[in-house]
Design an enzyme around this catalytic site. Structure first.
Site, PDB file in Angstrom:
ATOM      1  N   PHE A 186       0.861  -1.178   0.000  1.00 33.21           N
ATOM      2  CA  PHE A 186       0.000   0.000   0.000  1.00 33.21           C
ATOM      3  C   PHE A 186       0.899   1.230   0.000  1.00 33.21           C
ATOM      4  O   PHE A 186       1.605   1.489   0.974  1.00 33.21           O
ATOM      5  CB  PHE A 186      -0.948   0.054   1.197  1.00 33.21           C
ATOM      6  CG  PHE A 186      -1.883   1.234   1.115  1.00 33.21           C
ATOM      7  CD1 PHE A 186      -3.033   1.166   0.348  1.00 33.21           C
ATOM      8  CD2 PHE A 186      -1.582   2.428   1.750  1.00 33.21           C
ATOM      9  CE1 PHE A 186      -3.874   2.269   0.223  1.00 33.21           C
ATOM     10  CE2 PHE A 186      -2.416   3.535   1.636  1.00 33.21           C
ATOM     11  CZ  PHE A 186      -3.568   3.448   0.877  1.00 33.21           C
ATOM     12  N   LYS A 232       2.825  11.006   7.156  1.00 34.04           N
ATOM     13  CA  LYS A 232       2.038  10.705   8.360  1.00 34.04           C
ATOM     14  C   LYS A 232       2.509  11.517   9.567  1.00 34.04           C
ATOM     15  O   LYS A 232       2.210  12.688   9.685  1.00 34.04           O
ATOM     16  CB  LYS A 232       2.077   9.205   8.670  1.00 34.04           C
ATOM     17  CG  LYS A 232       1.592   8.295   7.556  1.00 34.04           C
ATOM     18  CD  LYS A 232       0.082   8.232   7.446  1.00 34.04           C
ATOM     19  CE  LYS A 232      -0.362   7.173   6.470  1.00 34.04           C
ATOM     20  NZ  LYS A 232      -1.701   7.408   5.932  1.00 34.04           N
ATOM     21  N   ASP A 285       9.556   2.685   1.738  1.00 33.41           N
ATOM     22  CA  ASP A 285       8.397   3.508   2.076  1.00 33.41           C
ATOM     23  C   ASP A 285       8.185   3.401   3.586  1.00 33.41           C
ATOM     24  O   ASP A 285       7.695   2.397   4.085  1.00 33.41           O
ATOM     25  CB  ASP A 285       7.163   3.017   1.314  1.00 33.41           C
ATOM     26  CG  ASP A 285       5.923   3.863   1.612  1.00 33.41           C
ATOM     27  OD1 ASP A 285       5.922   4.596   2.625  1.00 33.41           O
ATOM     28  OD2 ASP A 285       4.946   3.785   0.843  1.00 33.41           O
TER      29      ASP A 285
END
Length: 405
Positions: A138, A252, A223
């Site tokens: 993802f 984030k 990532d």
């Protein structure tokens, strides 16, 4: 149903199905709904709320900067960006950083950099660069990114997709080696797959992958948008394997839970493929984002939140693994990044998350019928214990119902 929810349902696109609660206030690890009921946040906004809610130091950085200078675009220098980029590069061991807003934008930046590096540095023929990703990945929601997702819903109805991607099983270094060709530019990987179900690869996987990439002159891009910034008990999750990748994406928690801030960081050889006009972002690196991002990095280090995540993560894992319940299939994770996978024929993770909401624990289900736990790194051991006790009680309820069937 309160008025704000009615308005959201009336005027908002139905691309989310929120849980049946309306949050109006947050402080630390706690959130309150409109009737004043308190919940413990074991979800952490998918790692974005790593500092807890409304952290005073981050709110101060935001408000101070917002009263001084807002967005001016990158057409001019501002007095906040340099210190933020310098701190991020020093901490991660990267040479250069490019600021964006959302995590998906950081990943798109990584894809562009990898392709241009393949053509200008590695010597791959024009328009034939390949990027290898992992099954269950993802990396965001853009057309290019969902094009290499292995979740059918994320792709359904959104094609045609850009070419140049291939997928290999996560945690299988031999599969990566077999997939590499002379046209391979990069391997893009989450050190721990978050959305995929908190999937932890075998020990040494990333170190082996790094060796394979070096051997074949392929960029290793980690990532770390969900797994980075202390979430797993190290600054970056790839550090558990002693790996320094060629490039990293961060997002984030980088915005302190207050606003979207992301970075693509890389070795000089990778980043120098960009020249003025190649890539950009109106809001990327704006003074408020830079001020908050710097405050977030400083807070992470000065409040020893990485060490705290490592210590409390051991406790959270141990407590969850100690629950004796036939519904639990597996507990896995690292630091404060943990998934409890349930036996699909016994209970749905979505139903368990909804029941947890009713007893004051906010979390969410994810892939592989897994309940995710990614609380703020500021959480106390006693708060973890309270939350895990609620989890055990709820799973007991489900087990009793199952036993009667």
């Amino acid at each position: 149903m309160d008025g704000s929810v009615q308005l959201e349902m009336r005027f908002g696109a139905s691309n989310y199905a929120p849980m049946p609660v309306t949050i109006v206030r947050g402080k630390g690890v706690y959130l309150w709904d409109e009737s004043g009921r308190r919940y413990i946040d074991m979800m952490g906004a998918y790692s974005a709320a790593s500092f807890g809610h409304c952290h005073p130091r981050l709110v101060q950085a935001l408000t101070d900067q917002a009263q001084q200078l807002d967005t001016i675009s990158r057409a001019y220098f501002n007095d906040r960006l340099g210190a933020f980029l310098g701190r991020a590069c020093t901490l991660t061991g990267m040479d250069l950083a490019l600021p964006m807003n959302s995590g998906a934008e950081a990943v798109e930046t990584a894809l562009k950099a990898a392709r241009k590096w393949a053509y200008t540095v590695k010597g791959v023929a024009a328009d034939s660069a390949e990027i290898i990703v992992c099954d269950g990945n993802f990396h965001g929601r853009t057309i290019a990114i969902v094009g290499f997702s292995s979740v059918p819903q994320y792709r359904d109805g959104f094609g045609p997709f850009p070419a140049g991607f291939k997928s290999v099983p996560f945690g299988d270094a031999a599969a990566l080696r077999a997939a590499i060709t002379p046209n391979t530019a990069a391997f893009l990987v989450e050190p721990i797959q978050g959305e995929g179900g908190i999937n932890v690869p075998p020990p040494g996987y990333l170190a082996e992958v790094a060796r394979i990439c070096r051997e074949h002159n392929v960029l290793l891009i980690c990532d770390e948008i969900q797994s980075g910034l202390g979430r797993t008990g190290r600054l970056l999750a790839c550090q558990h394997d002693g790996v320094t990748p060629d490039a990293v994406t961060l997002g984030k928690a980088l915005g302190g839970g207050l606003l979207p801030v992301s970075l693509f960081l890389a070795r000089r050889e990778v980043m120098q493929v960009f020249t003025p006009g190649d890539h950009g972002s109106t809001f990327g690196g704006n003074p408020i984002a830079a001020a908050v991002g710097l405050a977030a990095l400083d807070t992470l280090i000065e409040e020893k939140l990485i060490e705290r995540s490592a210590r409390l993560g051991v406790h959270l894992l141990a407590r969850l693994r100690a629950i004796r319940n036939p519904i639990i299939r597996e507990v896995r994770g690292r630091g404060l990044f943990v998934g409890v996978e349930l036996n699909r024929d016994c209970a749905s993770a979505a139903a368990v998350a909804t029941r947890l909401l009713r007893v004051g624990v906010l979390t969410k289900d994810t892939h592989r019928n897994t309940v995710r736990f990614a609380p703020p790194l500021t959480i106390e051991e006693s708060q973890i214990d309270w939350a895990v006790d609620r989890v055990a009680e709820v799973l007991d309820e489900f087990a009793r119902v199952e036993a009667h069937h």
